[in-house]
Design a protein around this motif. Structure first.
Motif, PDB file in Angstrom:
ATOM      1  N   LYS A 407       0.832  -1.204   0.000  1.00 58.54           N
ATOM      2  CA  LYS A 407       0.000   0.000   0.000  1.00 58.54           C
ATOM      3  C   LYS A 407       0.869   1.257   0.000  1.00 58.54           C
ATOM      4  O   LYS A 407       0.587   2.217  -0.720  1.00 58.54           O
ATOM      5  CB  LYS A 407      -0.935   0.001   1.202  1.00 58.54           C
ATOM      6  N   GLU A 408       1.920   1.246   0.804  1.00 54.11           N
ATOM      7  CA  GLU A 408       2.789   2.415   0.870  1.00 54.11           C
ATOM      8  C   GLU A 408       3.536   2.611  -0.453  1.00 54.11           C
ATOM      9  O   GLU A 408       3.703   3.742  -0.929  1.00 54.11           O
ATOM     10  CB  GLU A 408       3.783   2.257   2.022  1.00 54.11           C
ATOM     11  N   THR A 409       3.963   1.502  -1.053  1.00 54.62           N
ATOM     12  CA  THR A 409       4.639   1.590  -2.351  1.00 54.62           C
ATOM     13  C   THR A 409       3.708   2.162  -3.408  1.00 54.62           C
ATOM     14  O   THR A 409       4.099   3.005  -4.232  1.00 54.62           O
ATOM     15  CB  THR A 409       5.133   0.199  -2.793  1.00 54.62           C
ATOM     16  N   PHE A 410       2.447   1.749  -3.391  1.00 56.38           N
ATOM     17  CA  PHE A 410       1.477   2.246  -4.366  1.00 56.38           C
ATOM     18  C   PHE A 410       1.219   3.738  -4.157  1.00 56.38           C
ATOM     19  O   PHE A 410       1.119   4.503  -5.128  1.00 56.38           O
ATOM     20  CB  PHE A 410       0.171   1.465  -4.249  1.00 56.38           C
ATOM     21  N   ARG A 411       1.094   4.161  -2.916  1.00 51.29           N
ATOM     22  CA  ARG A 411       0.898   5.590  -2.629  1.00 51.29           C
ATOM     23  C   ARG A 411       2.029   6.426  -3.211  1.00 51.29           C
ATOM     24  O   ARG A 411       1.794   7.490  -3.800  1.00 51.29           O
ATOM     25  CB  ARG A 411       0.811   5.823  -1.114  1.00 51.29           C
ATOM     26  N   LYS A 412       3.239   5.942  -3.066  1.00 52.88           N
ATOM     27  CA  LYS A 412       4.389   6.689  -3.570  1.00 52.88           C
ATOM     28  C   LYS A 412       4.386   6.740  -5.096  1.00 52.88           C
ATOM     29  O   LYS A 412       4.831   7.726  -5.698  1.00 52.88           O
ATOM     30  CB  LYS A 412       5.676   6.052  -3.067  1.00 52.88           C
ATOM     31  N   ARG A 413       3.874   5.672  -5.726  1.00 55.37           N
ATOM     32  CA  ARG A 413       3.851   5.645  -7.185  1.00 55.37           C
ATOM     33  C   ARG A 413       2.875   6.661  -7.771  1.00 55.37           C
ATOM     34  O   ARG A 413       3.118   7.222  -8.846  1.00 55.37           O
ATOM     35  CB  ARG A 413       3.463   4.245  -7.677  1.00 55.37           C
ATOM     36  N   ILE A 414       1.763   6.884  -7.103  1.00 48.18           N
ATOM     37  CA  ILE A 414       0.741   7.750  -7.692  1.00 48.18           C
ATOM     38  C   ILE A 414       0.886   9.214  -7.278  1.00 48.18           C
ATOM     39  O   ILE A 414       0.239  10.084  -7.858  1.00 48.18           O
ATOM     40  CB  ILE A 414      -0.675   7.275  -7.321  1.00 48.18           C
ATOM     41  N   THR A 415       1.712   9.490  -6.287  1.00 50.92           N
ATOM     42  CA  THR A 415       1.843  10.874  -5.827  1.00 50.92           C
ATOM     43  C   THR A 415       3.173  11.456  -6.253  1.00 50.92           C
ATOM     44  O   THR A 415       4.190  10.771  -6.344  1.00 50.92           O
ATOM     45  CB  THR A 415       1.723  10.953  -4.295  1.00 50.92           C
ATOM     46  N   THR A 416       3.134  12.732  -6.533  1.00 54.75           N
ATOM     47  CA  THR A 416       4.346  13.460  -6.917  1.00 54.75           C
ATOM     48  C   THR A 416       4.378  14.805  -6.211  1.00 54.75           C
ATOM     49  O   THR A 416       3.357  15.340  -5.802  1.00 54.75           O
ATOM     50  CB  THR A 416       4.391  13.710  -8.437  1.00 54.75           C
ATOM     51  N   ASN A 417       5.555  15.362  -6.066  1.00 52.35           N
ATOM     52  CA  ASN A 417       5.739  16.697  -5.490  1.00 52.35           C
ATOM     53  C   ASN A 417       5.136  16.835  -4.095  1.00 52.35           C
ATOM     54  O   ASN A 417       4.661  17.900  -3.710  1.00 52.35           O
ATOM     55  CB  ASN A 417       5.129  17.770  -6.406  1.00 52.35           C
ATOM     56  N   GLY A 418       5.161  15.743  -3.339  1.00 55.13           N
ATOM     57  CA  GLY A 418       4.701  15.815  -1.957  1.00 55.13           C
ATOM     58  C   GLY A 418       3.212  16.012  -1.787  1.00 55.13           C
ATOM     59  O   GLY A 418       2.758  16.361  -0.699  1.00 55.13           O
ATOM     60  N   ARG A 419       2.409  15.794  -2.827  1.00 51.02           N
ATOM     61  CA  ARG A 419       0.975  16.040  -2.716  1.00 51.02           C
ATOM     62  C   ARG A 419       0.291  15.074  -1.767  1.00 51.02           C
ATOM     63  O   ARG A 419      -0.827  15.315  -1.323  1.00 51.02           O
ATOM     64  CB  ARG A 419       0.308  15.951  -4.088  1.00 51.02           C
ATOM     65  N   SER A 420       0.913  13.940  -1.447  1.00 57.02           N
ATOM     66  CA  SER A 420       0.292  12.981  -0.543  1.00 57.02           C
ATOM     67  C   SER A 420       0.056  13.571   0.833  1.00 57.02           C
ATOM     68  O   SER A 420      -0.783  13.084   1.588  1.00 57.02           O
ATOM     69  CB  SER A 420       1.161  11.723  -0.417  1.00 57.02           C
ATOM     70  N   ALA A 421       0.781  14.617   1.166  1.00 57.24           N
ATOM     71  CA  ALA A 421       0.586  15.248   2.474  1.00 57.24           C
ATOM     72  C   ALA A 421      -0.660  16.120   2.489  1.00 57.24           C
ATOM     73  O   ALA A 421      -1.153  16.511   3.539  1.00 57.24           O
ATOM     74  CB  ALA A 421       1.814  16.092   2.833  1.00 57.24           C
ATOM     75  N   ILE A 422      -1.191  16.443   1.295  1.00 61.09           N
ATOM     76  CA  ILE A 422      -2.344  17.352   1.198  1.00 61.09           C
ATOM     77  C   ILE A 422      -3.647  16.584   1.295  1.00 61.09           C
ATOM     78  O   ILE A 422      -4.600  17.051   1.896  1.00 61.09           O
ATOM     79  CB  ILE A 422      -2.272  18.126  -0.136  1.00 61.09           C
ATOM     80  N   PHE A 423      -3.729  15.394   0.703  1.00 58.56           N
ATOM     81  CA  PHE A 423      -4.967  14.633   0.732  1.00 58.56           C
ATOM     82  C   PHE A 423      -4.734  13.250   1.309  1.00 58.56           C
ATOM     83  O   PHE A 423      -3.593  12.770   1.416  1.00 58.56           O
ATOM     84  CB  PHE A 423      -5.591  14.542  -0.659  1.00 58.56           C
ATOM     85  N   LYS A 424      -5.826  12.593   1.667  1.00 57.32           N
ATOM     86  CA  LYS A 424      -5.783  11.283   2.300  1.00 57.32           C
ATOM     87  C   LYS A 424      -5.960  10.194   1.254  1.00 57.32           C
ATOM     88  O   LYS A 424      -6.804  10.302   0.372  1.00 57.32           O
ATOM     89  CB  LYS A 424      -6.890  11.205   3.355  1.00 57.32           C
ATOM     90  N   ILE A 425      -5.153   9.128   1.378  1.00 49.48           N
ATOM     91  CA  ILE A 425      -5.259   7.994   0.470  1.00 49.48           C
ATOM     92  C   ILE A 425      -5.619   6.754   1.292  1.00 49.48           C
ATOM     93  O   ILE A 425      -4.832   6.288   2.111  1.00 49.48           O
ATOM     94  CB  ILE A 425      -3.947   7.737  -0.291  1.00 49.48           C
ATOM     95  N   CYS A 426      -6.846   6.244   1.088  1.00 51.23           N
ATOM     96  CA  CYS A 426      -7.291   5.049   1.792  1.00 51.23           C
ATOM     97  C   CYS A 426      -7.277   3.868   0.821  1.00 51.23           C
ATOM     98  O   CYS A 426      -7.858   3.951  -0.263  1.00 51.23           O
ATOM     99  CB  CYS A 426      -8.719   5.243   2.339  1.00 51.23           C
ATOM    100  N   ILE A 427      -6.629   2.782   1.203  1.00 48.25           N
ATOM    101  CA  ILE A 427      -6.593   1.574   0.380  1.00 48.25           C
ATOM    102  C   ILE A 427      -7.153   0.435   1.221  1.00 48.25           C
ATOM    103  O   ILE A 427      -6.559   0.042   2.224  1.00 48.25           O
ATOM    104  CB  ILE A 427      -5.159   1.248  -0.077  1.00 48.25           C
ATOM    105  N   ARG A 428      -8.309  -0.083   0.808  1.00 48.87           N
ATOM    106  CA  ARG A 428      -9.003  -1.094   1.597  1.00 48.87           C
ATOM    107  C   ARG A 428      -9.095  -2.398   0.835  1.00 48.87           C
ATOM    108  O   ARG A 428      -9.732  -2.475  -0.203  1.00 48.87           O
ATOM    109  CB  ARG A 428     -10.423  -0.608   1.938  1.00 48.87           C
ATOM    110  N   SER A 429      -8.436  -3.412   1.355  1.00 50.05           N
ATOM    111  CA  SER A 429      -8.457  -4.726   0.704  1.00 50.05           C
ATOM    112  C   SER A 429      -9.418  -5.649   1.451  1.00 50.05           C
ATOM    113  O   SER A 429      -9.900  -5.338   2.525  1.00 50.05           O
ATOM    114  CB  SER A 429      -7.055  -5.317   0.688  1.00 50.05           C
TER     115      SER A 429
END
Length: 429
Positions: A407-429
């Motif tokens: 999940k953490e690897t996927f978050r890093k793949r889809i986010t750029t320029n530190g935008r992950s700190a601005i919005f929440k990413i929920c991954i539910r399996s």
């Protein structure tokens, strides 16, 4: 106390229950058994006429042991002709019994109160026999009926208090165009009906409209007249062999809905991309967009033209599918303008995954570049039955991130320029 006495005592205790409880018990029976229960005693006699829902099915009136008359047979010759004649006779008798029972019940409720509940009907002559009862209906479901040329307008004219109308597997008379004019209808659902078009000419209180499974794509397929209260439109299509696409600007003219739901069921994409200028006026109030069952062979970039046309969209929901049902998939080519920005989209929900992870990653990156004020991405694994063939869909592909590390690897793949700190990413399996 003997068994007969015990049964009588138990029956007496049941009869002492409040009427609403007894009516609830009768609701769980088919209509024939419910009517039979009404002759048990004076206490039960008035209960069938209080049933809030009448579900009429000719199968409930077939005599025991006659079901084999309707089995498929391929013997041929005179024996087969005799079987067909016998089946026709039994079915005719069952239909007559059903009509007599339903007519008696409905007549006993006439004139029905203004708040009469819903009835499910499958016999046209019931309208002729009990116009007062049907005039008080608020909900009506018609299933597997061939409607004559004047039947549909007569139904609308008779059911003056109708609020909800559901049509499933019905077929029209000559012309195949249903024109709707009704003062009180708020909810219309049409599913798998062999019609050439629906014209909602004057439905001033209509709030929800759903149209699923049309057989022909014509210029008359769908048109909206006076529908000032319409907020939700659902369009779902699963006829694979049709190649024509529809322009939303044409079929959605005269509307300003808030919620649009498009279901492609993994088939060809039947929405034709067009200039956002044509759609922006129609989608000016759109806040929720739900797109279901987009196959990976169809591509995803085409959905961006809908996003461009809805400047006030707040929530986007997309269900992905990799499931194969032997239907032809068709990609829709559409180029997203460089630098396109969306300012109100706050939440994106993606259900499912593709076996090729890169397709999902690329699409989400496009969304992130456009939705500059995004607050949350909610990704959920999909494990449901296929809506087309009924088989279990693959569990969203084997690449769906399930472990915390993935999940953490996927978050890093889809986010750029530190935008992950601005919005929440929920991954539910």
């Amino acid at each position: 106390m003997g068994s007969a006495d015990e049964e009588a005592a138990a029956g007496g205790l049941i009869s002492k229950l409040p009427s609403d409880v007894l009516v609830s018990i009768l609701e769980r029976l088919d209509l024939r058994d419910a009517v039979r229960a009404g002759v048990l005693s004076s206490r039960w006699r008035c209960l069938p006429k209080q049933l809030p829902r009448l579900s009429l099915n000719v199968d409930d009136f077939l005599p025991w042991g006659q079901g084999d008359l309707f089995d498929d047979c391929d013997t041929g010759g005179e024996e087969e002709d005799d079987d067909v004649a016998a089946a026709d006779y039994v079915l005719s008798e069952a239909g007559d019994k059903m009509v007599r029972v339903a007519t008696a019940l409905l007549a006993s409720r006439s004139p029905a109160p203004a708040n009469a509940a819903d009835a499910h009907v499958i016999a046209r002559n019931l309208f002729d026999a009990c116009p007062a009862a049907f005039g008080a209906l608020k909900q009506l479901t018609i299933e597997s009926v061939k409607l004559g040329k004047h039947d549909f307008p007569d139904i609308l004219d008779t059911c003056t208090r109708l609020e909800k109308l559901y049509l499933f597997n019905c077929f029209p008379g000559p012309g195949g165009l249903w024109q709707v004019r009704h003062e009180r209808l708020t909810d219309i659902r049409i599913s798998l009906c062999g019609i050439h078009g629906v014209s909602l000419e004057w439905v001033p209180r209509l709030e929800q409209f759903a149209f699923q499974g049309w057989f022909w794509t014509t210029h008359q397929l769908l048109s909206f007249g006076h529908v000032p209260c319409l907020t939700t439109v659902t369009l779902s299509h699963d006829i694979a062999h049709l190649e024509e696409t529809l322009k939303l600007s044409r079929i959605m003219a005269n509307t300003a809905v808030k919620d649009i739901r498009l279901n492609f069921r993994g088939n060809n994409i039947w929405v034709q991309p067009e200039s956002s200028r044509r759609l922006t006026d129609l989608f000016r109030n759109l806040t929720n967009l739900k797109i279901r069952n987009v196959h990976h062979k169809c591509g995803l970039s085409w959905t961006m033209f809908l996003l461009q046309s809805a400047p006030h969209l707040q929530e986007l929901y997309i269900k992905l599918t990799d499931h194969e049902c032997g239907v032809v998939k068709k990609n829709v080519d559409w180029e997203v303008p460089i630098g396109f920005k969306h300012y109100t989209l706050a939440r994106i929900t993606i259900l499912g995954f593709y076996s090729t992870e890169e397709t999902v990653v690329t699409y989400i990156r496009h969304l992130l570049q456009a939705a500059i004020n995004l607050e949350e991405i909610d990704m959920r694994e999909n494990a449901t039955y296929c809506e087309i063939c009924g088989h279990m869909e693959p569990k969203a592909g084997s690449r769906f991130p399930r472990t915390d590390e993935d999940k953490e690897t996927f978050r890093k793949r889809i986010t750029t320029n530190g935008r992950s700190a601005i919005f929440k990413i929920c991954i539910r399996s």
